[in-house]
Design an enzyme around this catalytic site. Sequence first.
Site, short mmCIF file in Angstrom:
data_model
loop_
_atom_site.label_atom_id
_atom_site.label_comp_id
_atom_site.label_asym_id
_atom_site.label_seq_id
_atom_site.Cartn_x
_atom_site.Cartn_y
_atom_site.Cartn_z
N HIS A 184 0.84 -1.20 0.00
CA HIS A 184 0.00 0.00 0.00
C HIS A 184 0.87 1.25 0.00
O HIS A 184 1.91 1.30 0.66
CB HIS A 184 -0.95 0.01 1.20
CG HIS A 184 -0.28 -0.07 2.54
ND1 HIS A 184 0.09 1.05 3.26
CD2 HIS A 184 0.08 -1.13 3.30
CE1 HIS A 184 0.63 0.68 4.41
NE2 HIS A 184 0.65 -0.64 4.46
N ASP A 235 -0.50 4.24 0.84
CA ASP A 235 -1.03 5.16 1.84
C ASP A 235 -0.34 4.97 3.18
O ASP A 235 0.20 3.91 3.48
CB ASP A 235 -2.54 5.02 1.99
CG ASP A 235 -2.98 3.62 2.41
OD1 ASP A 235 -2.36 2.64 1.96
OD2 ASP A 235 -3.94 3.50 3.21
N ASP A 272 6.44 1.42 7.15
CA ASP A 272 5.10 0.91 6.81
C ASP A 272 4.47 1.75 5.71
O ASP A 272 3.69 2.65 5.99
CB ASP A 272 4.23 0.92 8.06
CG ASP A 272 2.90 0.21 7.89
OD1 ASP A 272 2.74 -0.52 6.89
OD2 ASP A 272 2.03 0.39 8.74
N GLU A 274 -5.18 0.79 2.46
CA GLU A 274 -4.93 -0.26 3.44
C GLU A 274 -5.02 0.28 4.86
O GLU A 274 -5.52 -0.40 5.76
CB GLU A 274 -3.54 -0.87 3.21
CG GLU A 274 -3.31 -2.20 3.91
CD GLU A 274 -2.82 -2.08 5.34
OE1 GLU A 274 -2.86 -3.09 6.07
OE2 GLU A 274 -2.38 -0.98 5.74
N GLU A 275 -4.57 1.51 5.06
CA GLU A 275 -4.60 2.10 6.39
C GLU A 275 -5.96 2.70 6.73
O GLU A 275 -6.18 3.13 7.87
CB GLU A 275 -3.53 3.19 6.51
CG GLU A 275 -2.10 2.71 6.30
CD GLU A 275 -1.58 1.85 7.44
OE1 GLU A 275 -2.38 1.49 8.32
OE2 GLU A 275 -0.37 1.54 7.44
N GLU A 283 4.46 -5.95 4.13
CA GLU A 283 4.22 -5.42 5.47
C GLU A 283 5.44 -5.61 6.36
O GLU A 283 6.17 -6.60 6.24
CB GLU A 283 3.02 -6.14 6.12
CG GLU A 283 1.67 -5.79 5.53
CD GLU A 283 1.25 -4.36 5.83
OE1 GLU A 283 1.81 -3.74 6.76
OE2 GLU A 283 0.36 -3.86 5.14
N HIS A 325 3.66 3.53 12.74
CA HIS A 325 2.57 4.37 13.23
C HIS A 325 3.01 5.27 14.39
O HIS A 325 2.17 5.90 15.03
CB HIS A 325 1.35 3.53 13.66
CG HIS A 325 0.68 2.81 12.54
ND1 HIS A 325 -0.63 2.40 12.59
CD2 HIS A 325 1.12 2.43 11.31
CE1 HIS A 325 -0.97 1.79 11.47
NE2 HIS A 325 0.10 1.80 10.67
#
EC number: 3.5.1.18
Length: 377
Positions: free
Chosen positions: A65, A67, A98, A132-133, A161, A347
């Site tokens: 992803h 995003d 990520d 995805e997020e 991932e 994150h």
Amino acid sequence: MTALDLAKQLIARPSVTPDDQGCQRLIAERLAAVGFTAEEMNFGHTKNIWLRRGSAAPLVCFAGHTDVVPPGPEAQWTSPPFVPSERGGRLYGRGAADMKSSIAAFVAACEAFVAACPGHGGSIALLLTSDEEGDARDGTTRVVDVLKARGETIDYCIVGEPTAVSVLGDTIKNGRRGSLSASLTVKGKQGHIAYPHLADNPVHRAAAALAELAAEQWDGGNEYFPPTGFQISNIAAGTGATNVIPGELHVSFNFRFSTESDADGLKRRVCAILDRHRLQYEIRWTLSGLPFLTGAGRLTGCAQAAIEKICGVRARLSTSGGTSDGRFIKDIARELIELGPVNASIHQIDEHIDTAAVGQLARVYETMLADLLARQA
């Protein structure tokens, strides 16, 4: 351009979900030069792209992803979150771990492999989404629906991932647990706390049932999965006043379940416990993902061999952690693993990756392509 250079370019684009900020187009332009065709599959505000080189089997697909999650308070970052910064042997920026470094490594691996083996057997693909997020409704799951409808399948899928715990390559995810959530409302009768005989307290009535649910052994797990887990996340009741018996109790809970259980069976067992305690209730279920597993075999062995060659580490197989888009792709993929950088900072403020790991990861992916495809020529 190296994988590290491309990772920096991607991090510099503030692609907070579901805004792709041109990341996918940048990747498509890079891979067009080595023979990949691009098919955009955009739904709503989500951008998806399917990039493929070749039409023969086997098909090796890299998935990920573009995003990222919001950066949070930017003043707390040591350097701006969307200005890629190197210091102390680390690359900092939102998405560094990520998973923009993985995507950059995908691209660099494909370029290097095609340059070394232009007549390779099989095919290579990339499946990228910008959702995805977020709520994951218009992203990978929609692309999989399109591919399934036209009969396209994947032999080997590598999701980028972040999976490593301490050093790159120490962990490969070869499956994920399923996720089943519930919103339970237990009915009672509101009343004055001094006259409990005129009311029916749903908190008291439900307490024994909730304790039984928390103590239940749902299954014993297996060699790849721990036992299915049950956790209550939220409980609410009452009006806020201290002299009022509540009329309803609201409980949210979640199962992270192994392949030894199924969603329908878990639902039946929960309702049987609630019924046995003679509760009046309503329950709403949300199935976020089914468990999936790739047993030790061709793809896991290929990944472990590549990691040992490039990183000098023997990777362990794991199914821990939350859900990923692998839960959608597994529907059309014969074998699927997740393999990416260390996940310790994802994150978080000052998200980062070891700078050297970006190039190492690209070489791991390239080595896997050579193993899976070169011998097919």
